[in-house]
Enzyme design. Structure first.
Site, PDB file in Angstrom:
ATOM      1  N   ALA A  71       0.848  -1.196   0.000  1.00 38.07           N
ATOM      2  CA  ALA A  71       0.000   0.000   0.000  1.00 38.07           C
ATOM      3  C   ALA A  71       0.878   1.238   0.000  1.00 38.07           C
ATOM      4  O   ALA A  71       2.048   1.189   0.368  1.00 38.07           O
ATOM      5  CB  ALA A  71      -0.923  -0.004   1.214  1.00 38.07           C
ATOM      6  N   ASP A  72       0.277   2.342  -0.400  1.00 31.10           N
ATOM      7  CA  ASP A  72       0.945   3.628  -0.302  1.00 31.10           C
ATOM      8  C   ASP A  72      -0.101   4.686   0.019  1.00 31.10           C
ATOM      9  O   ASP A  72      -1.234   4.612  -0.460  1.00 31.10           O
ATOM     10  CB  ASP A  72       1.670   4.000  -1.593  1.00 31.10           C
ATOM     11  CG  ASP A  72       2.549   5.217  -1.382  1.00 31.10           C
ATOM     12  OD1 ASP A  72       3.475   5.133  -0.543  1.00 31.10           O
ATOM     13  OD2 ASP A  72       2.309   6.256  -2.007  1.00 31.10           O
ATOM     14  N   THR A  73       0.298   5.639   0.833  1.00 30.13           N
ATOM     15  CA  THR A  73      -0.613   6.709   1.255  1.00 30.13           C
ATOM     16  C   THR A  73       0.079   8.048   1.087  1.00 30.13           C
ATOM     17  O   THR A  73       1.252   8.183   1.432  1.00 30.13           O
ATOM     18  CB  THR A  73      -1.020   6.498   2.738  1.00 30.13           C
ATOM     19  OG1 THR A  73      -1.681   5.242   2.844  1.00 30.13           O
ATOM     20  CG2 THR A  73      -1.948   7.600   3.212  1.00 30.13           C
TER      21      THR A  73
END
Length: 191
Positions: A71-73
């Site tokens: 994931a990336d935020t």
């Protein structure tokens, strides 16, 4: 209990969120260049980084028996991507810019198993006006240092959040609704 996925992240928040929904995992973090490309829009950026993380993890462990989740935020004000602050001055500048404004948090999830699939969550977060004293005290707490946008919604930073429209877990770094859907597509049910 045996792990059901490989988590391509060292983030304690992502581990906490997977624990919350009862998904067992093996942690295998990867280190990639997370610099945005010139002119890259926030949605394209988080999707690319999440996909690159899951691909790098897959390449690192060969052909695993378990799906790989990454994931990336990114915290975004206007079209400016705010990463993790480099230092005190960078964190203070980010918090000053977020004060009294609404920003968006983009969270992309990438899973590689039977096939590659991705999901995106965008959440709007509105901060109340923050005083300079509050910003400095928040920095002194140590919380802003390793957080996108310089704050943690699940920690002390929550006192600045006037409203949220979207996914609380997405702001933390792993939108659980989208993650559960992707896991289900790989044959991993939550219940």
């Amino acid at each position: 209990m045996a792990p059901r996925i490989i988590l391509a992240s060292a983030s304690p928040r992502r581990r906490e969120l997977l624990d919350q929904i009862g998904v067992r995992y093996k942690v295998l973090p990867v280190d990639i260049d997370e610099s945005p490309f010139p002119g890259e829009l926030p949605e394209a950026y988080v999707r690319r980084i999440a996909a690159e993380k899951s691909a790098a993890c897959l390449a690192r462990c060969g052909k695993p028996d378990l799906p790989v989740l990454a994931a990336d935020t990114a915290v975004v004000l206007g079209n400016r991507i705010m990463g993790k602050p480099r230092d005190r001055e960078d964190a203070l500048a980010m918090l000053r810019k977020l004060s009294g404004k609404t920003h968006r948090v983009y969270s992309a999830v990438s899973i590689r198993g039977r096939r590659h699939a991705q999901a995106l969550n965008i959440t709007e977060v509105t901060f109340r006006d923050m005083t300079e004293q509050e910003i400095l005290a928040y920095w002194q707490s140590g919380e802003p240092l390793d957080k996108a946008g310089g704050y943690a919604i699940q920690g002390l930073g929550s006192v600045f959040v006037k409203s949220i429209r979207g996914s609380f877990s997405g702001v933390m770094g792993l939108p659980l609704f989208e993650t559960a859907e992707l896991l289900s597509q790989q044959g991993i049910e939550i219940f």
